[in-house]
Scaffold this motif. Structure first.
Motif, PDB file in Angstrom:
ATOM      1  N   THR A 144       0.835  -1.206   0.000  1.00 29.68           N
ATOM      2  CA  THR A 144       0.000   0.000   0.000  1.00 29.68           C
ATOM      3  C   THR A 144       0.868   1.253   0.000  1.00 29.68           C
ATOM      4  O   THR A 144       0.619   2.206  -0.748  1.00 29.68           O
ATOM      5  CB  THR A 144      -0.926   0.019   1.231  1.00 29.68           C
ATOM      6  OG1 THR A 144      -1.810  -1.107   1.161  1.00 29.68           O
ATOM      7  CG2 THR A 144      -1.746   1.302   1.281  1.00 29.68           C
ATOM      8  N   HIS A 155      -2.154   1.258 -15.549  1.00 30.52           N
ATOM      9  CA  HIS A 155      -2.857   2.509 -15.220  1.00 30.52           C
ATOM     10  C   HIS A 155      -2.276   3.680 -15.999  1.00 30.52           C
ATOM     11  O   HIS A 155      -3.012   4.448 -16.639  1.00 30.52           O
ATOM     12  CB  HIS A 155      -2.752   2.775 -13.719  1.00 30.52           C
ATOM     13  CG  HIS A 155      -3.208   4.139 -13.317  1.00 30.52           C
ATOM     14  ND1 HIS A 155      -4.532   4.517 -13.363  1.00 30.52           N
ATOM     15  CD2 HIS A 155      -2.508   5.229 -12.890  1.00 30.52           C
ATOM     16  CE1 HIS A 155      -4.641   5.788 -12.964  1.00 30.52           C
ATOM     17  NE2 HIS A 155      -3.436   6.229 -12.673  1.00 30.52           N
ATOM     18  N   ASP A 182      -3.087   8.560  -4.904  1.00 33.69           N
ATOM     19  CA  ASP A 182      -4.545   8.624  -4.782  1.00 33.69           C
ATOM     20  C   ASP A 182      -5.022   7.425  -3.968  1.00 33.69           C
ATOM     21  O   ASP A 182      -4.831   6.281  -4.376  1.00 33.69           O
ATOM     22  CB  ASP A 182      -5.187   8.618  -6.168  1.00 33.69           C
ATOM     23  CG  ASP A 182      -6.698   8.760  -6.114  1.00 33.69           C
ATOM     24  OD1 ASP A 182      -7.374   7.781  -5.732  1.00 33.69           O
ATOM     25  OD2 ASP A 182      -7.202   9.852  -6.453  1.00 33.69           O
ATOM     26  N   ARG A 183      -5.642   7.702  -2.815  1.00 34.68           N
ATOM     27  CA  ARG A 183      -6.024   6.619  -1.906  1.00 34.68           C
ATOM     28  C   ARG A 183      -7.042   5.660  -2.522  1.00 34.68           C
ATOM     29  O   ARG A 183      -6.951   4.440  -2.363  1.00 34.68           O
ATOM     30  CB  ARG A 183      -6.570   7.203  -0.600  1.00 34.68           C
ATOM     31  CG  ARG A 183      -5.516   7.946   0.206  1.00 34.68           C
ATOM     32  CD  ARG A 183      -6.034   8.375   1.577  1.00 34.68           C
ATOM     33  NE  ARG A 183      -5.033   9.153   2.287  1.00 34.68           N
ATOM     34  CZ  ARG A 183      -3.993   8.645   2.936  1.00 34.68           C
ATOM     35  NH1 ARG A 183      -3.831   7.328   2.960  1.00 34.68           N
ATOM     36  NH2 ARG A 183      -3.126   9.422   3.556  1.00 34.68           N
ATOM     37  N   ASP A 184      -8.044   6.212  -3.220  1.00 31.51           N
ATOM     38  CA  ASP A 184      -9.055   5.354  -3.839  1.00 31.51           C
ATOM     39  C   ASP A 184      -8.439   4.464  -4.911  1.00 31.51           C
ATOM     40  O   ASP A 184      -8.770   3.281  -5.010  1.00 31.51           O
ATOM     41  CB  ASP A 184     -10.174   6.205  -4.449  1.00 31.51           C
ATOM     42  CG  ASP A 184     -11.013   6.897  -3.392  1.00 31.51           C
ATOM     43  OD1 ASP A 184     -11.045   6.407  -2.247  1.00 31.51           O
ATOM     44  OD2 ASP A 184     -11.657   7.914  -3.706  1.00 31.51           O
ATOM     45  N   LEU A 185      -7.551   5.043  -5.698  1.00 32.02           N
ATOM     46  CA  LEU A 185      -6.897   4.279  -6.751  1.00 32.02           C
ATOM     47  C   LEU A 185      -5.984   3.209  -6.163  1.00 32.02           C
ATOM     48  O   LEU A 185      -5.916   2.085  -6.673  1.00 32.02           O
ATOM     49  CB  LEU A 185      -6.087   5.224  -7.648  1.00 32.02           C
ATOM     50  CG  LEU A 185      -5.442   4.617  -8.892  1.00 32.02           C
ATOM     51  CD1 LEU A 185      -6.475   3.910  -9.763  1.00 32.02           C
ATOM     52  CD2 LEU A 185      -4.727   5.696  -9.692  1.00 32.02           C
ATOM     53  N   GLU A 198      -6.457   1.721  -3.297  1.00 31.17           N
ATOM     54  CA  GLU A 198      -7.343   0.676  -2.769  1.00 31.17           C
ATOM     55  C   GLU A 198      -7.843  -0.229  -3.890  1.00 31.17           C
ATOM     56  O   GLU A 198      -7.884  -1.454  -3.744  1.00 31.17           O
ATOM     57  CB  GLU A 198      -8.529   1.316  -2.042  1.00 31.17           C
ATOM     58  CG  GLU A 198      -9.393   0.334  -1.273  1.00 31.17           C
ATOM     59  CD  GLU A 198      -8.638  -0.393  -0.168  1.00 31.17           C
ATOM     60  OE1 GLU A 198      -8.929  -1.594   0.046  1.00 31.17           O
ATOM     61  OE2 GLU A 198      -7.762   0.218   0.464  1.00 31.17           O
ATOM     62  N   GLU A 199      -8.217   0.369  -5.023  1.00 31.86           N
ATOM     63  CA  GLU A 199      -8.675  -0.423  -6.165  1.00 31.86           C
ATOM     64  C   GLU A 199      -7.557  -1.314  -6.696  1.00 31.86           C
ATOM     65  O   GLU A 199      -7.788  -2.486  -7.036  1.00 31.86           O
ATOM     66  CB  GLU A 199      -9.162   0.508  -7.285  1.00 31.86           C
ATOM     67  CG  GLU A 199     -10.447   1.250  -6.963  1.00 31.86           C
ATOM     68  CD  GLU A 199     -10.810   2.248  -8.046  1.00 31.86           C
ATOM     69  OE1 GLU A 199     -10.171   2.209  -9.129  1.00 31.86           O
ATOM     70  OE2 GLU A 199     -11.714   3.067  -7.813  1.00 31.86           O
ATOM     71  N   THR A 200      -6.359  -0.755  -6.771  1.00 30.75           N
ATOM     72  CA  THR A 200      -5.220  -1.518  -7.291  1.00 30.75           C
ATOM     73  C   THR A 200      -4.863  -2.660  -6.355  1.00 30.75           C
ATOM     74  O   THR A 200      -4.568  -3.782  -6.800  1.00 30.75           O
ATOM     75  CB  THR A 200      -3.995  -0.591  -7.468  1.00 30.75           C
ATOM     76  OG1 THR A 200      -4.354   0.510  -8.307  1.00 30.75           O
ATOM     77  CG2 THR A 200      -2.825  -1.338  -8.090  1.00 30.75           C
ATOM     78  N   GLN A 254      -6.866  -4.183  -4.305  1.00 30.82           N
ATOM     79  CA  GLN A 254      -7.914  -5.197  -4.415  1.00 30.82           C
ATOM     80  C   GLN A 254      -7.707  -6.056  -5.661  1.00 30.82           C
ATOM     81  O   GLN A 254      -7.829  -7.286  -5.616  1.00 30.82           O
ATOM     82  CB  GLN A 254      -9.285  -4.518  -4.469  1.00 30.82           C
ATOM     83  CG  GLN A 254     -10.448  -5.504  -4.494  1.00 30.82           C
ATOM     84  CD  GLN A 254     -11.789  -4.801  -4.459  1.00 30.82           C
ATOM     85  OE1 GLN A 254     -11.867  -3.582  -4.571  1.00 30.82           O
ATOM     86  NE2 GLN A 254     -12.847  -5.559  -4.313  1.00 30.82           N
ATOM     87  N   GLU A 255      -7.384  -5.401  -6.772  1.00 30.58           N
ATOM     88  CA  GLU A 255      -7.142  -6.130  -8.014  1.00 30.58           C
ATOM     89  C   GLU A 255      -5.919  -7.037  -7.886  1.00 30.58           C
ATOM     90  O   GLU A 255      -5.915  -8.164  -8.393  1.00 30.58           O
ATOM     91  CB  GLU A 255      -6.937  -5.127  -9.161  1.00 30.58           C
ATOM     92  CG  GLU A 255      -6.611  -5.761 -10.508  1.00 30.58           C
ATOM     93  CD  GLU A 255      -7.730  -6.627 -11.048  1.00 30.58           C
ATOM     94  OE1 GLU A 255      -7.447  -7.488 -11.905  1.00 30.58           O
ATOM     95  OE2 GLU A 255      -8.907  -6.437 -10.628  1.00 30.58           O
ATOM     96  N   CYS A 294      -6.887 -10.077  -5.862  1.00 32.08           N
ATOM     97  CA  CYS A 294      -7.818 -10.892  -6.648  1.00 32.08           C
ATOM     98  C   CYS A 294      -7.044 -11.727  -7.663  1.00 32.08           C
ATOM     99  O   CYS A 294      -7.322 -12.916  -7.852  1.00 32.08           O
ATOM    100  CB  CYS A 294      -8.830 -10.003  -7.360  1.00 32.08           C
ATOM    101  SG  CYS A 294     -10.165  -9.396  -6.310  1.00 32.08           S
TER     102      CYS A 294
END
Length: 200
Positions: A36, A88, A45-48, A50-52, A54-55, A58
């Motif tokens: 992280t 990205h 970017d915190r949201d980005l 978090e999405e990365t 998670q991906e 996964c």
């Protein structure tokens, strides 16, 4: 007293390869924070992030069957993270190039578009704008400006004073000045919009 020693990378990846949720949770717990921090330093970017993240995990689970247990867990995770970050930034660059290409094509297409098509679009935009005028104002404008009749002729045809004809022309001109430019630009854009297919 018996203590459970943390599994080494080889054991963790071997268990993960065989579908162990416990091994997955162990890897997640060990490496989430450092990854992280690394992602945030790159993406800002915190949201980005978090999405990365998670991906990333996964993909770790979905591709567990292809894992080589002899490799480093950290190196494997950072390689996935690096690929995601690269994807990205490639997408950002692609979108910027696409936007630049879009405007280049629109400009070129507008310049190369047959003048008759452009003029037709602008004429249609003008008539749509005229049709938004009040009925009397619209009649006066069409008679004077489109049919070329004099104020006196229009006065006789409509049974109104010459002064009323002039007032309606002034009102019409003000309305068209305020609204026609937008209509015309929109019309020309729609005429050329089919070029989007060239960007695919």
């Amino acid at each position: 007293m018996i203590t459970n020693k943390p599994l080494n990378d080889t054991a963790l990846l071997f268990d993960l390869k065989n579908g162990s949720v416990k091994a997955f949770d162990e890897i997640y717990g060990r490496y989430k924070r450092p990854i992280t921090i690394n992602l945030f330093a790159l993406l800002k970017d915190r949201d980005l992030v978090e999405e990365t993240l998670q991906e990333l995990f996964c993909r770790l689970w979905e591709k567990r069957g292809n894992i080589d247990p002899q490799q480093s867990v950290q190196a494997y995770l950072y390689r996935i993270a690096g690929n995601l970050v690269n994807d990205h930034f490639r997408n950002i660059a692609k979108n910027r190039r696409l936007a630049a290409r879009f405007w280049e094509v629109i400009q070129a297409q507008t310049q190369s578009q047959p003048e008759a098509d452009i003029q037709k679009a602008m004429d249609e935009a003008l008539f749509r704008t005229i049709e938004q005028l009040p009925p009397q104002c619209q009649r006066v404008f069409k008679l004077c400006k489109i049919e070329g009749k004099s104020y006196e002729e229009v006065s006789t045809i409509l049974g109104i004073s010459v002064s009323a004809v002039k007032d309606n022309i002034i009102r019409a001109n003000r309305f068209l000045h305020a609204h026609y430019s937008y209509e015309a630009v929109t019309a020309v854009f729609l005429v050329t919009s089919y070029v989007l297919k060239d960007l695919n």
